[in-house]
Design an enzyme around this catalytic site. Structure first.
Site, short mmCIF file in Angstrom:
data_model
loop_
_atom_site.label_atom_id
_atom_site.label_comp_id
_atom_site.label_asym_id
_atom_site.label_seq_id
_atom_site.Cartn_x
_atom_site.Cartn_y
_atom_site.Cartn_z
N HIS A 13 -11.19 -3.38 3.05
CA HIS A 13 -11.00 -2.93 4.59
C HIS A 13 -11.97 -1.72 4.91
O HIS A 13 -12.12 -1.49 5.90
CB HIS A 13 -9.43 -2.72 4.91
CG HIS A 13 -9.00 -1.68 4.48
ND1 HIS A 13 -8.79 -1.56 2.98
CD2 HIS A 13 -8.65 -0.18 4.72
CE1 HIS A 13 -8.16 -0.28 2.53
NE2 HIS A 13 -8.12 0.43 3.67
N ASP A 14 -12.20 -1.05 3.96
CA ASP A 14 -13.19 -0.08 4.20
C ASP A 14 -14.73 -0.11 4.25
O ASP A 14 -15.62 0.74 4.22
CB ASP A 14 -12.92 1.27 3.08
CG ASP A 14 -11.46 1.77 3.21
OD1 ASP A 14 -10.98 1.98 4.52
OD2 ASP A 14 -10.89 2.29 2.38
N ASP A 51 -3.17 4.41 -2.32
CA ASP A 51 -4.13 5.18 -1.76
C ASP A 51 -4.56 6.46 -2.10
O ASP A 51 -3.70 7.21 -2.41
CB ASP A 51 -3.70 5.34 -0.23
CG ASP A 51 -4.79 5.66 0.84
OD1 ASP A 51 -5.67 4.63 1.07
OD2 ASP A 51 -4.73 6.79 1.26
N ASP A 90 0.72 -1.13 0.03
CA ASP A 90 0.15 -0.08 0.04
C ASP A 90 0.95 1.23 -0.14
O ASP A 90 1.89 1.06 0.81
CB ASP A 90 -0.83 0.05 1.42
CG ASP A 90 -2.29 0.51 1.08
OD1 ASP A 90 -2.32 1.47 0.25
OD2 ASP A 90 -3.37 -0.01 1.42
N GLU A 112 -6.20 3.71 -5.95
CA GLU A 112 -7.72 4.10 -5.60
C GLU A 112 -8.09 5.34 -5.79
O GLU A 112 -7.48 6.32 -5.47
CB GLU A 112 -7.50 3.85 -3.96
CG GLU A 112 -8.79 3.66 -3.36
CD GLU A 112 -9.15 4.51 -1.91
OE1 GLU A 112 -9.77 3.84 -1.13
OE2 GLU A 112 -7.83 5.10 -1.50
O1 TEU Z 1 -9.69 5.30 1.74
C1 TEU Z 1 -9.96 6.66 0.74
C2 TEU Z 1 -11.35 6.94 0.88
O2 TEU Z 1 -11.90 7.92 0.23
C3 TEU Z 1 -12.08 6.05 1.82
O3 TEU Z 1 -12.34 6.96 2.87
C4 TEU Z 1 -13.29 5.47 1.46
O4 TEU Z 1 -13.77 6.06 0.32
C5 TEU Z 1 -14.44 5.52 2.59
O5 TEU Z 1 -14.12 4.45 3.47
C6 TEU Z 1 -15.78 5.32 2.12
O6 TEU Z 1 -16.49 5.78 3.15
C7 TEU Z 1 -8.39 5.24 1.94
C8 TEU Z 1 -8.04 4.02 2.72
O7 TEU Z 1 -8.27 2.93 2.06
C9 TEU Z 1 -8.62 4.27 3.99
O8 TEU Z 1 -8.46 3.05 4.81
C10 TEU Z 1 -7.83 5.58 4.82
O9 TEU Z 1 -8.80 5.82 5.97
C11 TEU Z 1 -7.99 6.86 3.83
O10 TEU Z 1 -7.68 6.38 2.35
C12 TEU Z 1 -7.00 7.56 4.43
O11 TEU Z 1 -5.73 7.21 3.95
#
Ligand code: TEU
Ligand code: CA
Length: 558
Positions: free
Chosen positions: A329-330, A199, A98, A254
């Protein structure tokens, strides 16, 4: 364009904190991952995306990095990393790291210096602005709630943080910042890793005038407004030229806020930027346009989901490459979200159906740890149990501002919280699911006594073995990687049906998203077709209906 190796790959995402603990402290670690690599190899995935393992104060579980070239102490040492990498390669598994470079941690030495004074040499590594009309420079909101600007008393300026205030945004306009990042990336590539998952890479180039944006339900301008900024593609092409093009690597950006047209640039098959993108359109289908992800859960509108996925399929065909995912994971667990975890039978059938639906599409599929077991959302009973900063921050905002009654806000929180994806991996039926011998940092799901890797490995009809077969099919049949896509039954409220075509060969994928029988007659052309996979065993060629959550894939070749 000839086929690239990663177009036929299947990626398995490991969230290290919740995968396997090796020393009883309740936190997953690198040694734990190494011990479970054979499991991932057995599933058939050939790439592992590792969520961040770098040194971090863990304000956002490693997405706040304080040293890009050191390993988080809780996860182990650089030797542990090297051992994991070597073992993965020995098993034929690629490792994707990542890369979190839209922001760093506020504890990174660059930021420690930067905030010291306006004339510090690191000041311009971050985005500092004077107050406007005595307040924040613009109305941008943080993704985790509240304003995206933090005031620094000492210097009288604000710094930007699209995520938490412990995640200051890096200033990509500064050439030195880009040099540092590219040098660091090269260091990892030289070490032998196989690529990067980047990310929020769509957010790195900001409109330097920082205008006010249209406020959303939170009252602030949404962070996605920063997507596809003026120098976005210039930066990515520079990264490609200076680092990526030197290696045969896999990269996935992403990309919140990126639509089909922009994705054709990010993931152009000419290889000028990235291998592929993660888009968010399809996982936003049940998000309320006004209240957002944590304000309301909209029931699944299947025709809408189909139309989104189908436009991405046909939109990128032959021009760019996409990734395919339900979970990460989100995101909540997809069985609980769009399948059913109401009964064991439905859980198993709908997990297989969702897998079928995704894995027969064009793109590189991603499997999030536990998805291959059909893991479900955790039965949260109170907001006090939630630790995820994003969902908790938004929930507290809704309750405090009186936007939602407490019970309603909690009902959304329990379904949407990112903690659903972060409960420990379920390895076996023992008390802590084989994840740890100590106290896990997140609770173990009570259903681990039946939903676990050991039980599923022993059962040829398990969700695990079904995913294993889906992955094997991709390796076996070119058409799954290269065939063109066509959506059938676009308006059907319960069925997701599509074909893939390559020369004289055709695949038909039929998936029922309903827990009830649905009337359906198999197209005559497929009456004598070969069944590649099905979640009910024998399929009923002449039946007038599909069974609950039934799914199958048929193949004809003239
Ligand atoms: O996620 C980016 C992001 O936009 C997320 O906030 C996602 O869209 C959200 O969870 C949806 O509600 C990345 C990572 O995957 C996340 O775990 C991090 O918290 C974020 O970036 C900040 O680095
Ligand atoms: Ca540990």
């Amino acid at each position: 364009m000839s086929e690239r190796w990663w177009q036929r790959s299947v990626v398995y995402q490991v969230y290290p904190r919740s995968f396997q603990d090796s020393n009883g402290d309740g936190i997953g670690d690198l040694k734990g991952i190494t011990s479970r690599l054979p499991y991932i190899a057995e599933l058939g995935a050939d790439v592992i995306w590792l969520s961040p393992v770098y040194q971090s104060p863990n304000d956002d579980n490693g997405y706040d990095i304080s040293d890009y070239q050191a390993i988080m102490e809780e996860f182990g040492t650089m030797e542990d990393f090297d051992e994991m990498l070597a073992e993965a390669h020995r098993l034929g598994l690629h490792i994707v790291m990542d890369l979190v470079v839209n922001h760093s941690s506020d504890e990174h030495h660059w930021f420690v210096e930067s905030r010291k004074s306006k004339d510090n040499p690191y000041r311009d590594y971050y985005i500092w602005r004077d107050p406007k009309d005595g307040g924040a420079p613009n109305n941008l909101g943080s993704c985790f709630g509240g304003t995206a600007w933090e005031y620094d008393e000492a210097s009288g300026q604000y710094y930007l943080h699209l995520f938490s205030k412990k995640q200051p945004d890096l200033n990509w306009e500064n050439e030195k910042v880009r040099d540092e990042i590219f040098t660091m990336m090269d260091w990892w590539m030289q070490k032998g890793i196989d690529g990067f998952r980047m990310d929020v890479i769509s957010l790195i180039s900001k409109d330097q005038s920082f205008p006010d944006y249209e406020p959303d339900a939170s009252g602030f301008g949404n962070h996605r407004e920063c997507a596809n900024g003026p120098r976005e593609h210039e930066f990515l092409r520079e990264m490609n030229r200076r680092v990526l093009s030197k290696y045969d690597c896999i990269t996935v950006g992403e990309c919140p806020g990126v639509g089909i047209e922009e994705a054709k640039e990010y993931a152009n098959i000419d290889g000028s930027e990235l291998s592929m993108v993660f888009e968010f359109d399809h996982v936003s289908v049940d998000v309320d346009p006004d209240l957002g992800r944590y304000g309301k859960v909209v029931p699944l509108d299947l025709p809408k989901l189909k139309s989104i996925l189908s436009s991405w399929q046909t939109g990128l065909q032959g021009k760019a490459w996409n990734s395919l995912f339900w979970e990460n994971h989100d995101q909540p667990r997809v069985v609980s979200r769009w399948g059913s975890d109401a009964t064991e039978e439905f859980r198993e059938k709908s997990a297989k159906m969702l897998g079928t639906c995704l894995h027969m599409l064009q793109g590189t599929p991603y499997v999030f740890q536990g998805e291959e077991l059909g893991m479900t959302n955790y039965p949260w009973t109170s907001a006090d149990e939630i630790v995820d900063c994003e969902s908790k921050g938004n929930y507290l905002h809704f309750v405090k501002e009186g936007i939602l009654p407490e019970a309603e806000a909690f009902d959304v929180l329990r379904q949407q919280t990112r903690d659903n994806a972060r409960t420990p991996m379920q390895w076996d039926a023992s008390e802590m699911a084989g994840f740890t011998t100590g106290t896990p940092w997140r609770p173990v799901h009570p259903n681990h006594t039946t939903v676990n890797a050991e039980t599923e490995l022993a059962d040829p009809n398990s969700v695990f073995h079904y995913y294993q077969k889906l992955i094997a099919l991709r390796k076996q049949y070119d058409i799954i990687t290269n065939g063109s896509f066509e959506l059938l039954e676009a308006d059907h409220p319960d069925l997701f049906v599509y074909t893939r075509t390559l020369g004289d060969e055709k695949l038909l994928t039929v998936c029922s998203f309903s827990g009830k029988p649905v009337a359906w007659k198999m197209p005559a052309a497929f009456a004598a077709a070969e069944t590649l996979i099905s979640n009910y065993g024998e399929i009923r060629t002449d039946a007038e209906e599909l069974r609950p959550y039934e799914a199958y894939v048929l193949r004809i070749a003239e």
